[in-house]
Design a protein around this motif. Sequence first.
Motif, PDB file in Angstrom:
ATOM      1  N   UNK A  76       0.826  -1.132   0.151  1.00 56.07           N
ATOM      2  CA  UNK A  76       0.091   0.049  -0.003  1.00 56.07           C
ATOM      3  C   UNK A  76       0.745   1.338  -0.024  1.00 56.07           C
ATOM      4  N   UNK A  77       1.985   1.362   0.843  1.00 55.92           N
ATOM      5  CA  UNK A  77       2.839   2.312   0.726  1.00 55.92           C
ATOM      6  C   UNK A  77       3.641   2.591  -0.272  1.00 55.92           C
ATOM      7  N   UNK A  78       4.105   1.599  -0.919  1.00 60.33           N
ATOM      8  CA  UNK A  78       4.620   1.568  -2.232  1.00 60.33           C
ATOM      9  C   UNK A  78       3.837   2.007  -3.211  1.00 60.33           C
ATOM     10  N   UNK A  79       2.743   1.626  -3.266  1.00 55.23           N
ATOM     11  CA  UNK A  79       1.681   2.067  -4.599  1.00 55.23           C
ATOM     12  C   UNK A  79       1.491   3.499  -4.264  1.00 55.23           C
ATOM     13  N   UNK A  80       1.260   4.003  -2.892  1.00 58.48           N
ATOM     14  CA  UNK A  80       0.779   5.481  -2.876  1.00 58.48           C
ATOM     15  C   UNK A  80       2.077   6.326  -3.320  1.00 58.48           C
ATOM     16  N   UNK A  81       3.347   5.859  -2.954  1.00 62.40           N
ATOM     17  CA  UNK A  81       4.456   6.646  -3.090  1.00 62.40           C
ATOM     18  C   UNK A  81       4.777   6.676  -4.606  1.00 62.40           C
ATOM     19  N   UNK A  82       4.483   5.366  -5.324  1.00 65.42           N
ATOM     20  CA  UNK A  82       4.575   5.549  -6.788  1.00 65.42           C
ATOM     21  C   UNK A  82       3.782   6.408  -7.380  1.00 65.42           C
ATOM     22  N   UNK A  83       2.517   6.562  -7.127  1.00 65.83           N
ATOM     23  CA  UNK A  83       1.632   7.571  -7.545  1.00 65.83           C
ATOM     24  C   UNK A  83       2.007   8.869  -7.441  1.00 65.83           C
ATOM     25  N   UNK A  84       2.523   9.418  -6.192  1.00 69.06           N
ATOM     26  CA  UNK A  84       2.778  10.533  -5.921  1.00 69.06           C
ATOM     27  C   UNK A  84       3.981  11.058  -6.424  1.00 69.06           C
ATOM     28  N   UNK A  85       5.112  10.206  -6.841  1.00 69.54           N
ATOM     29  CA  UNK A  85       6.256  10.647  -7.653  1.00 69.54           C
ATOM     30  C   UNK A  85       6.020  10.624  -9.033  1.00 69.54           C
ATOM     31  N   UNK A  95       3.832  12.868   0.680  1.00 73.29           N
ATOM     32  CA  UNK A  95       4.112  11.344   0.587  1.00 73.29           C
ATOM     33  C   UNK A  95       3.349  10.429   1.380  1.00 73.29           C
ATOM     34  N   UNK A  96       3.430  11.022   2.699  1.00 72.82           N
ATOM     35  CA  UNK A  96       2.575  10.079   3.838  1.00 72.82           C
ATOM     36  C   UNK A  96       1.290  10.111   3.220  1.00 72.82           C
ATOM     37  N   UNK A  97       0.551  11.261   2.979  1.00 68.00           N
ATOM     38  CA  UNK A  97      -0.864  11.183   2.571  1.00 68.00           C
ATOM     39  C   UNK A  97      -1.204  10.342   1.400  1.00 68.00           C
TER      40      UNK A  97
END
Length: 172
Positions: free
Chosen positions: A7-16, A29-31
């Motif tokens: 979940x974290x990796x997927x969210x970070x990927x989308x943010x980047x 990034x946390x959000x």
Amino acid sequence: MTDTATKIAAGLEQAFVEFGFAEPPVEALREAAGVSMRTLYKYTPSRSEMVLSALEHRHRRYLHHVFDGLPGSKAEALDEIIARIAQWMAQEAPRGCLFHAAVAAAPQDARLRELLKRHKGEVAARAAKAAGAEDREMDLSLIFEGLTQSWPLHGSAAAGCARRLAGGLCPG
């Protein structure tokens, strides 16, 4: 990976993908990861680890998208790989390769450079094997790089060029 790490990796990927590597503050990034700051740092204790986690996640998704369920014919497989790379670019990376963008944002980071090399190498090796063109791995790598790097300028026309260039690489 655990469900939380994924979940974290997927969210970070989308943010980047959305904001690039320099712009988003850690709070953004946390959000995007949808977890507390404590949990984010537990799984990715630094910004560098956040980038690596996001790219490892993207690497797995890309390999799944491009290589799962390819046709049995070697010529059809190569054509399908190019079509899937073009589809990925249109849907997931219209501004270009996220791996190259990460290295451009932190050119001295040896781990990022190694991840880029591993990602591109694995894509070329799998494609060469699927196409029965193991001796043409570098040729395929250059064709795929041309496709992904020229996509932001030329869009789907780049896929047509990649198909023409790859056309003579497969054995009968």
